[in-house]
Design a protein around this motif. Structure first.
Motif, mmCIF file in Angstrom:
data_model
loop_
_atom_site.group_PDB
_atom_site.id
_atom_site.type_symbol
_atom_site.label_atom_id
_atom_site.label_comp_id
_atom_site.label_asym_id
_atom_site.label_seq_id
_atom_site.Cartn_x
_atom_site.Cartn_y
_atom_site.Cartn_z
ATOM 1 N N THR A 1 0.864 -1.130 -0.207
ATOM 2 C CA THR A 1 0.149 0.112 0.087
ATOM 3 C C THR A 1 0.814 1.300 0.058
ATOM 4 N N ARG B 1 1.316 1.852 14.549
ATOM 5 C CA ARG B 1 0.763 2.924 13.919
ATOM 6 C C ARG B 1 -0.204 2.901 12.638
ATOM 7 N N TYR B 2 0.437 1.701 11.873
ATOM 8 C CA TYR B 2 -0.379 1.289 10.453
ATOM 9 C C TYR B 2 -0.814 0.050 10.769
ATOM 10 N N GLU B 3 -1.247 -0.377 11.966
ATOM 11 C CA GLU B 3 -1.767 -1.951 12.001
ATOM 12 C C GLU B 3 -3.069 -1.995 11.193
ATOM 13 N N ALA B 4 -3.936 -0.904 11.086
ATOM 14 C CA ALA B 4 -5.225 -1.033 10.124
ATOM 15 C C ALA B 4 -4.757 -1.354 8.727
ATOM 16 N N GLU B 5 -3.600 -0.592 8.287
ATOM 17 C CA GLU B 5 -3.370 -0.751 6.828
ATOM 18 C C GLU B 5 -2.699 -2.088 6.674
ATOM 19 N N ASP C 1 -3.192 -4.964 8.473
ATOM 20 C CA ASP C 1 -4.475 -5.790 8.287
ATOM 21 C C ASP C 1 -5.071 -6.078 6.872
ATOM 22 N N ALA C 2 -5.209 -4.732 6.663
ATOM 23 C CA ALA C 2 -6.158 -4.545 5.222
ATOM 24 C C ALA C 2 -5.308 -5.479 4.249
ATOM 25 N N ALA D 1 -6.181 -8.965 4.423
ATOM 26 C CA ALA D 1 -7.672 -9.183 4.419
ATOM 27 C C ALA D 1 -8.271 -9.354 3.119
#
Length: 608
Positions: A570, A597-601, A603-604, A607
């Motif tokens: 990303t 800090r970029y855990e959501a990115e 995980d995406a 996913a």
């Protein structure tokens, strides 16, 4: 019964020799040939190894010479390995997926005189590396269809190419040669058995020198904690280039148990159903797939079946918890457990075969919740830990003595302690002699008191169970057990003119992904020339620019081993900064800040 190496075994070949002498007609191992499983006896394995050894002697292989092995997990690997070590020579394993650069480095550093390879692909890659390996005299190909595909090919580095079948035939004509018997009489536990190269994640791969004594010590220690006998059958799926797979073969030979050579991780489910082993070793990734498939199937059957599944797993966990504390399940729980097992849990357990006693998991962290879930289904997974420098394992959980989230207690004769900064230090009888030709690296790894500095941060509880918490060095170990160096990959990615920073992620994950930031000056110039928005947020979403970045990522991937490639990435809408704490004062990445800090990115990326 519990096995142990025969007292008279001076080297690893002595283990095979003892089994062949006492049980020549007993079945020992099986492999899939022509679509069917076919057995080999101890006598047949011994005769094949002796024939190959005699052929190697006829080819001038001397004591201490290095012979490379580059093939998938198969019976021929084991035969050649025993043959090489029986005459005092040294095996040098190579993964079939190794890059040409790594092949050239390992073969040259080891001064390999001969290489035994799987087939056409491996033959071509070894042949391409010959310019850097003047010591190489011959290549032997296991697959007969590939044996002469490069023999006599034009070029500067032509050497003889022969087949494994020819090696066997030639050796069997000379199995009574005095040279073999003379070489056997001079066998010593202090002889070097194998030279196993590290993954090269913190620099060039280093050759770990392991003696026969080290391998025999490791084998004996494992057989003191695992009860393995003639009625056991192991399914071997780990690559034999990995030191623990080699040790598992020695456990099989020393204990007199049976072994089935699997067709690799992609065929593990099928092989488990057909072999029904009593135990096997794997990496967490396979177990994670079992979990994912089971839960997806439950959800697909509707909410009622999903609820029944959740209830059954809960019952299984409560039953396992009581048994772990030495308590018998109460009558109601016992009745519920029988019902849960019949309707749900047996489906998971049966996927491993009806004879399974335990699974050994290693090479990457095993999520505690996954181990607990499998135990609820009746599958005991025992996590272990070790390093090539220590000849395999140093710790392992035992049947009836395990703790989730730990890699177990030390093997008998092995020690562990923590350094002041929490680094795990290890000591044991299978310690390497050192790194080949690198005394400074050896001194840095093993201190004056014989403690191996692992680079891992851990905790040891009052009962000696070790939990690995982090790594001092930024080595990534994927869920499949592969080691990758993020710094090397990131450096290659930053050859792209579009990028300012790259952070490779993948520890404990199924594959590698990357967080990328744009070079603001270059990308803005590109955008202005095309009349497009030039702010970083817009640039990160520009499909044409992202496509250009993707081309550069693909270019880097072509230079890497498959497990090192970036599967997804990303482009972040901002840059890393010293002001935000993502970079040090010297501009180095602070991974401990960036990852959360970029855990959501991140995980995406997994996913999708």
């Amino acid at each position: 019964m519990t096995g142990a190496p025969p007292a008279e075994a001076l080297d690893v070949f002595g283990l095979l020799e003892a089994q062949a002498r006492t049980h020549p007609d007993r079945v020992a191992a099986r492999s899939r040939r022509g679509g069917a499983w076919r057995w080999s006896t101890w006598g047949e394995l011994f005769d094949a190894a002796r024939a190959v050894a005699s052929a190697l002697l006829d080819r001038g292989v001397r004591r201490g010479d290095a012979v490379a092995l580059m093939a998938n997990t198969r019976e021929e690997w084991t035969v050649v390995d025993f043959a090489v070590t029986s005459i005092g020579a040294v095996t040098v394993p190579l993964y079939p997926t190794a890059t040409e650069g790594r092949i050239a480095h390992v073969l040259a550093d080891a001064s390999a005189v001969l290489a035994v390879v799987e087939g056409v692909t491996e033959l071509a890659r070894v042949h391409a590396a010959l310019g850097a390996v003047p010591s190489m005299r011959e290549i032997v190909v296991i697959d007969p269809r590939a044996s002469d595909s490069l023999d006599g090919a034009p070029g500067e580095h032509c050497i003889p190419v022969s087949s494994y079948a020819d090696l066997l035939r030639g050796g069997r004509a000379h199995t009574g040669s005095a040279s073999f018997d003379e070489r056997r009489r001079s066998a010593s536990p202090a002889d070097v058995a194998t030279l196993v190269y590290t993954s090269g994640t913190t620099g060039p791969p280093r050759g770990v020198i392991l003696t026969h004594r080290a391998l025999l010590s490791q084998t004996k220690a494992l057989l003191r904690v695992f009860t393995i006998g003639r009625d056991d059958e192991q399914l071997l799926v780990l690559p034999l280039a990995h030191i623990f797979a080699k040790v598992l073969v020695l456990v099989h030979v020393a204990s007199g148990s049976r072994l089935a050579y699997g067709d690799g991780p992609n065929r593990l489910t099928r092989d488990l159903a057909e072999v029904e082993p009593t135990f096997f070793a794997t990496v967490p990734r396979f177990l994670e797939k079992v979990y994912a498939v089971a839960n997806d199937a439950a959800r697909a059957e509707g909410p009622l079946k999903a609820a029944l599944w959740a209830w059954a797993v809960d019952v299984g966990k409560r039953k396992a918890s009581r048994r772990a504390r030495g308590l018998v399940p109460k009558p109601l729980l016992a009745a519920q457990a029988r019902y849960a097992d019949k309707l749900v849990l047996a489906r998971v357990r049966n996927a491993f075969g009806r004879r399974l006693r335990f699974v050994i998991s290693g090479a990457a962290p095993l999520p505690p919740e996954l181990a607990e879930w499998l135990l609820a289904c009746g599958v005991t997974v025992l996590e272990g830990y070790g390093l090539t420098e220590l000849g395999g394992a140093s710790h392992v959980n035992r049947p009836g003595r395990f703790r989730f989230g730990t890699v177990g207690q030390p093997l008998p004769g092995y020690e562990a302690k923590l350094h002041g900064d929490g680094e795990v230090l290890l000591r044991g009888p299978s310690m390497m002699q050192g790194y080949r030709g690198d005394g400074s690296a050896t001194s840095a790894a093993v201190d004056e008191d014989g403690w191996l500095h692992t680079g891992d941060i851990g905790k040891i509880d009052d009962d000696g169970f070790l939990a690995i918490q982090d790594r001092k060095k930024d080595v990534i170990v994927t869920a499949g057990g592969s080691n990758a160096s993020p710094q090397n990959i990131e450096s290659a990615l930053l050859e792209s003119p579009w990028l300012a920073h790259a952070v490779v992620i993948g520890d404990g994950r199924p594959y590698l992904v990357a967080l990328l930031t744009l070079d603001e000056a270059v990308c803005r110039r590109w955008a202005v020339e095309r009349g497009r928005p030039s702010d970083l947020a817009s640039l990160a979403k520009d499909p044409e620019l992202v496509a250009l970045v993707e081309l550069d990522v693909e270019s880097v991937n072509r230079r890497l081993a498959s497990y090192e490639t970036i599967k997804r990435f990303t482009v972040l809408p901002t840059q890393f900064s010293r002001n935000t704490g993502e970079l040090t004062e010297l501009g180095k990445l602070r991974r401990d800040v960036i990852r959360p800090r970029y855990e959501a990115e991140i995980d995406a990326l997994y996913a999708r």
